[in-house]
Design an enzyme around this catalytic site. Structure first.
Site, PDB file in Angstrom:
ATOM      1  CG  ASP A  69      -1.840   1.189   1.270  1.00 23.50           C
ATOM      2  OD1 ASP A  69      -2.771   1.211   0.460  1.00 23.50           O
ATOM      3  OD2 ASP A  69      -1.613   2.086   2.093  1.00 23.50           O
ATOM      4  CB  THR A 102      -1.898   6.519  -1.957  1.00 21.23           C
ATOM      5  OG1 THR A 102      -1.867   5.093  -1.914  1.00 21.23           O
ATOM      6  CG2 THR A 102      -3.095   7.000  -1.150  1.00 21.23           C
ATOM      7  CB  THR A 103       0.989   3.863  -5.638  1.00 21.71           C
ATOM      8  OG1 THR A 103       0.950   3.161  -4.414  1.00 21.71           O
ATOM      9  CG2 THR A 103       2.310   3.583  -6.325  1.00 21.71           C
ATOM     10  CG  ASP A 405      -6.507   1.086  -0.106  1.00 20.68           C
ATOM     11  OD1 ASP A 405      -6.648   2.042   0.679  1.00 20.68           O
ATOM     12  OD2 ASP A 405      -5.404   0.706  -0.530  1.00 20.68           O
TER      13      ASP A 405
END
Length: 538
Positions: A69, A102-103, A405
Site C-alpha cells: 500500500d 495513493t501510489t 481501500d
C-alpha cells in the site's frame, strides 16, 4: 561606503545559480521518493492477475511491516528532505480525498517533475511552466470525464468490479470474500438514493488471529473483541437484550487521598464488609430495576471497574456482563445499539438502554468475541462490523488496509457516480488528447502541454514493467489503439498485451480517483517548482 554596502546586499539577487540548484535538488529528492515506490504497482488500474513486488520493512519502533500500500509505505519511511516530504503529504491528501490511488498520484508527480527538469534545462521559466501544467491538468480532467461511464449505486456488479480492481493489486487479492464484503458494508450504512458521501467510521473492522481470510465475516450489528465475564457465574448468552453502557465503577469507592485505616475489632470489620455489600447491592438493584439484562462496563484507570462481589450480584440477577470497553469504542457502541452512556448510577434509567435480539459469545478458529445481532434502533445511522481473520498479525494488518481501500473506492462512487476503464487506458487517452491540443497552441505553452502529455505515460509503462511485459512494445501498441479512437483499450495482464476493451475484463476504477490524482499531482509540482531558495531556521 554606502555604494559598497548596497552592492553587497544585492549580491543575493545576482546569484542566478542558486535558484536553479535549489530547484534541481528539490526535484531530485522528490523523484527519489516516487521511484522508490514506482516499482510497486498502480493501485487502481492493475486488474485481477497483476504481478506485484512487495515491500518488507521496519518502522521506527522496530516492528516489521509487509505491505504494498503506497500510503502506508510513505508514512513509515523516514523522509527528511522537505520537498520529498511534500510527496508523502501528497499521498496522504489523495488518501483523504479518494482513499485509493495513493501510489498513482506520487508516480505521476514524479514523472511531471522529471518533465519539468528537462524544460528547465531548455530555459523555460518555472512560473510559466507550472501555470501551463495547471491548465493541462484541467484539460486532462475534462478528458477523463468524457470517457467515463455513469453508474447507479443499485448496480452491484459495477461496484463489485471497482472494488475487485482495487483489491487485485493487494497481497490478499486471491481471496474472493473481501470485495463483496466491502461493497455490502458500505451500501448497508447509507441510503443509496440520497447519499452523497460515506462515513467509514460507521464500519468497524475487528482483527482476530486464527483461521484464514476466507473465514472473515460481516455482521449487521456490533462485534466486540472483549469476552463475556463468566467468573461470577452469569449468563454467556442473552436473547431480547436490553443493553446498558456505564462509565462508572461497580466496586467500593476509594478516598481522594492516600490514607490508612486500622481496624482493631472484628465487629468493625464486619460493619465495613456489610456496608460494602449494601453499597454494591443497591447499585446492582437499580440496574436491574431499569430492566437492563446486558451491561457493558467501560475500562477504568481509577480503580477496578468491577469486582468479584458485584459480579456475583449481577450473576444472581441474570445480567450478562462485558467489561473493559475502551473509551474510543463507546461512540460506535452507542450508534450501533441505540444506548446512551451513563456516568453515574442515578442517571441509569430505562430510556437510555439499547436493544438487540441476541448477544452471544462466539468461538471460531481459536478466537473468542462477542456478537450483537438483531439491533433495532430508531437512529438513521446504520453501522456494520467486519470480523477479519488471518494467520498472523501482519496478514491481518494488510487485510484491513486492503478492505479500507476497497471501501474507499465505493465511497468515491457515492461521491462521484462514474467509472473509468483501467489498465492504463485513462492516462494514454489523456496523453493522446493533450498532444493533439498542444499542436494548436503556440510557444512555451505548446511545449509544456506536450511534456505533460508524455509524463502521463508513466502509468502504463509502470504497469507493463510490473507485469513482466515489454513496456516499449505494449505502450506503443496502446498509443496506436487510442490514436485510432479505441478509448477503452488498455493493458490486459490476462492476455499479456493490449486488449480492445479493458472494461469487459472487469478492470474498472472510480472517476474521482483519477481526477483527484491528476489535480493533486499538478498542484504539488507547481509548489515545488516555485521554491527558489532555502532558508535554514532553528
Amino acid at each position: 561606503m554606502a555604494q559598497v554596502a548596497s552592492n553587497a546586499g544585492n549580491n543575493a539577487f545576482r546569484d542566478k545559480e542558486k535558484p536553479t540548484a535549489v530547484r534541481t535538488g528539490n526535484i531530485v529528492a522528490a523523484r527519489a521518493v516516487a521511484d522508490a515506490i514506482r516499482t510497486k504497482r498502480r493501485v487502481s488500474d492493475t486488474g485481477p492477475t497483476v504481478i506485484r513486488s512487495e515491500r518488507n520493512r521496519q518502522n521506527g519502533k522496530g516492528e516489521t511491516i509487509i505491505t504494498n500500500d503506497g500510503n502506508t509505505m510513505l508514512k513509515d519511511m523516514a523522509v527528511m528532505h522537505p520537498a520529498a516530504r511534500m510527496l508523502v503529504d501528497l499521498a496522504n491528501a489523495q488518501d483523504i480525498e479518494a482513499g485509493d490511488g495513493t501510489t498513482s498520484v506520487v508516480v505521476i508527480a514524479g514523472s511531471l517533475l522529471g518533465a519539468a527538469e528537462k524544460l528547465l534545462a531548455k530555459g523555460i521559466h518555472p512560473t510559466v511552466m507550472s501555470e501551463a501544467f495547471q491548465r493541462a491538468a484541467s484539460a486532462a480532467v475534462e478528458t477523463l470525464h468524457s470517457i467515463s461511464h455513469p453508474i447507479n449505486l443499485s448496480d452491484r456488479a459495477a461496484l463489485l468490479r471497482a472494488a475487485t480492481t482495487s483489491l487485485s493489486s493487494k497481497i490478499v487479492s486471491q481471496n474472493t470474500t473481501l470485495g463483496p464484503m466491502a461493497v455490502d458494508a458500505v451500501l448497508r450504512t447509507i441510503n443509496p438514493s440520497t447519499a452523497d458521501n460515506v462515513d467509514l467510521k460507521n464500519i468497524r473492522i475487528l482483527k482476530k488471529v486464527g483461521g484464514t481470510i476466507d473465514d472473515s465475516e460481516m455482521v449487521d450489528g456490533l462485534v466486540l473483541s472483549q469476552q463475556v465475564v463468566k467468573s461470577g457465574g452469569g449468563p454467556a448468552r442473552m436473547e431480547k437484550a436490553r443493553i446498558g453502557l456505564i462509565q462508572f465503577q461497580l466496586s467500593p469507592p476509594k478516598p481522594d487521598m492516600e490514607n490508612q485505616i486500622v481496624v482493631n475489632d472484628y465487629r468493625q470489620m464486619d460493619k465495613i464488609l456489610k456496608e460494602e455489600r449494601t453499597y454494591l447491592l443497591n447499585m446492582v438493584k437499580k440496574i436491574k430495576k431499569a430492566k437492563c439484562n446486558v451491561l457493558f462496563i467501560q475500562k477504568s484507570i481509577l480503580r477496578d471497574a468491577v469486582n468479584d462481589l458485584s459480579l456475583h450480584f449481577l450473576a444472581k440477577l441474570g445480567i450478562l456482563v462485558v467489561k473493559d470497553i475502551e473509551r474510543d469504542e463507546v461512540e460506535f457502541i452507542c450508534k450501533s445499539t441505540g444506548c446512551k452512556p451513563m456516568a453515574d448510577i442515578d442517571s441509569f434509567t430505562e430510556d437510555k438502554l439499547g436493544t438487540a435480539d441476541l448477544i452471544e459469545e462466539v468461538q471460531a478458529s481459536g478466537a473468542r468475541y462477542v456478537k450483537v445481532t438483531g439491533v433495532k434502533t430508531a437512529a438513521a445511522v446504520k453501522t456494520v462490523s467486519i470480523v477479519c481473520r488471518g494467520a498472523n498479525a501482519l496478514i491481518l494488518d494488510e487485510a484491513e488496509r486492503s478492505l479500507h481501500d476497497a471501501m474507499c473506492v465505493i465511497r468515491c462512487l457515492v461521491k462521484l457516480r462514474a467509472l473509468l476503464p483501467g489498465g492504463g487506458a485513462p492516462e494514454i487517452e489523456i496523453a493522446q488528447a493533450l498532444s493533439t491540443q498542444a499542436r494548436s497552441l503556440a510557444g512555451t505553452e505548446s511545449i509544456c502541454w506536450k511534456a505533460f502529455a508524455d509524463a502521463m505515460e508513466v502509468i502504463p509503462v509502470t504497469l507493463a514493467e510490473n507485469a513482466g511485459l515489454n513496456s516499449i512494445k505494449v505502450v506503443t501498441a496502446l498509443r496506436h489503439r487510442h490514436a485510432q479512437g479505441e478509448k477503452h483499450a488498455g493493458i490486459s495482464i490476462k492476455r499479456g498485451g493490449v486488449t480492445d476493451d479493458i472494461g469487459a475484463e472487469g478492470v474498472m476504477q472510480p472517476l474521482l480517483v483519477s481526477t483527484s490524482a491528476v489535480e493533486l499531482a499538478a498542484e504539488a509540482v507547481k509548489l515545488i517548482l516555485r521554491i527558489d531558495d532555502v532558508c535554514l531556521a532553528r
